[in-house]
Design an enzyme around this catalytic site. Structure first.
Site, PDB file in Angstrom:
ATOM      1  N   HIS A 128       0.797  -1.235   0.000  1.00  0.00           N
ATOM      2  CA  HIS A 128       0.000   0.000   0.000  1.00  0.00           C
ATOM      3  C   HIS A 128       0.830   1.286   0.000  1.00  0.00           C
ATOM      4  O   HIS A 128       0.522   2.249   0.714  1.00  0.00           O
ATOM      5  CB  HIS A 128      -0.930   0.012   1.213  1.00  0.00           C
ATOM      6  CG  HIS A 128      -2.073  -0.969   1.137  1.00  0.00           C
ATOM      7  ND1 HIS A 128      -2.545  -1.490  -0.037  1.00  0.00           N
ATOM      8  CD2 HIS A 128      -2.842  -1.524   2.126  1.00  0.00           C
ATOM      9  CE1 HIS A 128      -3.553  -2.317   0.218  1.00  0.00           C
ATOM     10  NE2 HIS A 128      -3.751  -2.362   1.512  1.00  0.00           N
ATOM     11  N   HIS A 205      -9.846   2.440   0.691  1.00  0.00           N
ATOM     12  CA  HIS A 205      -9.758   1.314   1.631  1.00  0.00           C
ATOM     13  C   HIS A 205     -10.843   1.398   2.708  1.00  0.00           C
ATOM     14  O   HIS A 205     -10.580   1.122   3.887  1.00  0.00           O
ATOM     15  CB  HIS A 205      -8.366   1.297   2.255  1.00  0.00           C
ATOM     16  CG  HIS A 205      -7.880  -0.067   2.624  1.00  0.00           C
ATOM     17  ND1 HIS A 205      -8.377  -0.783   3.691  1.00  0.00           N
ATOM     18  CD2 HIS A 205      -6.938  -0.865   2.062  1.00  0.00           C
ATOM     19  CE1 HIS A 205      -7.755  -1.942   3.769  1.00  0.00           C
ATOM     20  NE2 HIS A 205      -6.869  -2.021   2.789  1.00  0.00           N
ATOM     21  N   GLU A 342     -11.879  -3.208  -2.754  1.00  0.00           N
ATOM     22  CA  GLU A 342     -10.919  -2.225  -3.254  1.00  0.00           C
ATOM     23  C   GLU A 342     -10.763  -2.388  -4.762  1.00  0.00           C
ATOM     24  O   GLU A 342     -10.157  -3.347  -5.228  1.00  0.00           O
ATOM     25  CB  GLU A 342      -9.559  -2.456  -2.580  1.00  0.00           C
ATOM     26  CG  GLU A 342      -9.594  -2.473  -1.075  1.00  0.00           C
ATOM     27  CD  GLU A 342      -8.395  -3.205  -0.469  1.00  0.00           C
ATOM     28  OE1 GLU A 342      -7.260  -3.011  -0.914  1.00  0.00           O
ATOM     29  OE2 GLU A 342      -8.610  -4.009   0.458  1.00  0.00           O
TER      30      GLU A 342
HETATM   31  C1  BGC Z   1      -4.785  -6.115   2.086  1.00  0.00           C
HETATM   32  C2  BGC Z   1      -4.541  -6.889   3.349  1.00  0.00           C
HETATM   33  C3  BGC Z   1      -3.912  -5.973   4.347  1.00  0.00           C
HETATM   34  C4  BGC Z   1      -4.822  -4.813   4.571  1.00  0.00           C
HETATM   35  C5  BGC Z   1      -4.198  -3.824   5.505  1.00  0.00           C
HETATM   36  C6  BGC Z   1      -5.702  -4.995   2.412  1.00  0.00           C
HETATM   37  O1  BGC Z   1      -5.937  -4.225   1.295  1.00  0.00           O
HETATM   38  O2  BGC Z   1      -5.318  -6.909   1.080  1.00  0.00           O
HETATM   39  O3  BGC Z   1      -3.713  -7.992   3.110  1.00  0.00           O
HETATM   40  O4  BGC Z   1      -3.637  -6.623   5.540  1.00  0.00           O
HETATM   41  O5  BGC Z   1      -5.118  -4.170   3.379  1.00  0.00           O
HETATM   42  O6  BGC Z   1      -5.119  -3.212   6.244  1.00  0.00           O
END
Ligand code: BGC
Length: 377
Positions: A128, A205, A342
């Protein structure tokens, strides 16, 4: 006042102006640890639906929608204050994720013959957008926009990420516009431009629980995905490189199905539940035409979330790493008490030759539209 059609170009427009033309309606939310003020904005439609946003991370902090009896609840996880969002209780709650959402294997990629190294913030991978200055952690510029040809209001956020930030090449100018209409559609339009070849794959998210944020679990929600294939991953959640058909497997949501029905089979995997990218069918080739991707229903309240996008994938993440942290109004967020849908590109695309590219070059504009539509039945 801007015409509705200008919305896609808006991100770029907004970024060009250091002070936004129409900065009304913002309220102070607090300050970050380094003293930067954070503002919130509220969008409200004629049905009483409200969406709250803030400049830290261009984040959705609340979505208040009615159930089948007209009772309103906030359906996204969040915190009461800036400190909550800056704490390690925050697992990307409601934020704009980037520069590259999802994982990049071992935090490495090669672009035009040059190798780049990124932060390993999710052992052994990059997740991310990085550790310190990913898009969720910076304070964006914000402003309210009104459209000439509708009653819609929108909030536009912009951020200029300098060359090399979090190890990514190129100075990238990013815009995210959130608009709410009277059909209870929260539309998110992303745009980005760069001065050097780079990677861009943005998403939102938000963690949804349609019974209301803080309700125990989403295992009793029903889900349908417009996807015949998904992206299998290894134990570190990096794609194996193949796409697999979902038909007849625990990943099959081609028909409306209970999330909790088969999820247990994933409890002992690295993902601990659904944390998989689904490859969306029937993509509309025209840019910024969002088509159906997912439908989520919470049977008791009757609340429905319909997701539309123009992107190739949707990451379905059932909050498997939530750990009982305390959030907004003292609510406790237990493991699997929310689901993220997402929209975006496929994970680790830069290292996966067969996945759609997430490379952005100076002559291009990155665009992505996601619509979260709320109803009740
Ligand atoms: C991911 C997860 C991750 C999370 C973090 C998600 O978008 O797919 O693996 O732990 O984000 O909050």
């Amino acid at each position: 006042m801007l015409p509705r059609l200008a919305i896609v170009a808006l991100g770029v427009f907004v970024m060009a102006s250091p002070v936004l033309a129409d900065v009304t309606g913002s309220k102070p939310f607090g300050k970050t640890a380094d003293g930067t003020p954070v503002e919130t904005y509220t969008l409200k439609n004629k049905n009483g639906v409200t969406v709250k946003l803030m400049t830290l991370g261009a984040t959705v902090t609340e979505i208040n929608v009615p159930d089948k009896k007209g009772k309103f609840a906030n359906v996204v996880l969040g915190f009461d204050d800036v400190a909550g969002y800056q704490s390690d209780r925050n697992q990307y709650f409601g934020c704009t994720v980037g520069r590259v959402a999802n994982r990049i294997a071992k935090g490495k990629f090669t672009l035009d013959g040059k190798e780049y190294k990124l932060a390993i913030n999710n052992e052994p991978n990059h997740l991310h957008g990085g550790a310190k200055r990913s898009l969720d952690k910076v304070v964006w510029k914000g402003g309210i926009l009104k459209f000439k040809d509708s009653n819609e209001a929108a909030v536009a956020f912009s951020y200029k990420s300098p060359d090399g930030e979090e190890g990514y090449p190129g100075a990238v100018t990013i815009g995210v516009v959130f608009s709410l209409n009277d059909k209870n559609e929260l539309r998110i339009d992303y745009s980005a431009q760069t001065d050097k070849a780079t990677l861009v794959n943005l998403t939102n998210h938000s963690y949804f629980n349609l019974a209301g944020a803080g309700a125990d679990t989403v295992l009793d929600h029903d889900l349908k995905l417009e996807a015949n294939d998904y992206v299998p991953v290894d134990k570190t959640l990096i794609p194996t490189g193949k796409l697999e058909p979902v038909k007849g497997t625990i990943f099959d949501f081609t028909k409306m199905g209970r999330i909790g029905e088969r999820i247990e089979k994933l409890y002992d995997t690295g993902a601990k539940g659904y944390d998989h990218c689904y490859v969306l069918t029937k993509r509309e080739p025209k840019p910024s035409t969002a088509t159906l991707a997912a439908r989520l229903l919470e049977p008791k309240s009757g609340r429905v979330l319909t997701v539309l996008t123009d992107q190739p994938g949707v990451q379905v993440y059932t909050g498997n790493f939530l750990f009982g942290q305390k959030g907004k109004d003292g609510k406790v967020y237990n493991q699997r008490s929310a689901i993220c849908l997402e929209t975006g590109g496929l994970p680790d695309a830069v290292n996966q030759p067969t996945f759609p590219s997430v490379i952005l070059r100076p002559v291009e504009t990155y665009r992505h539209t996601c619509v979260y539509k709320f109803s009740a039945e």
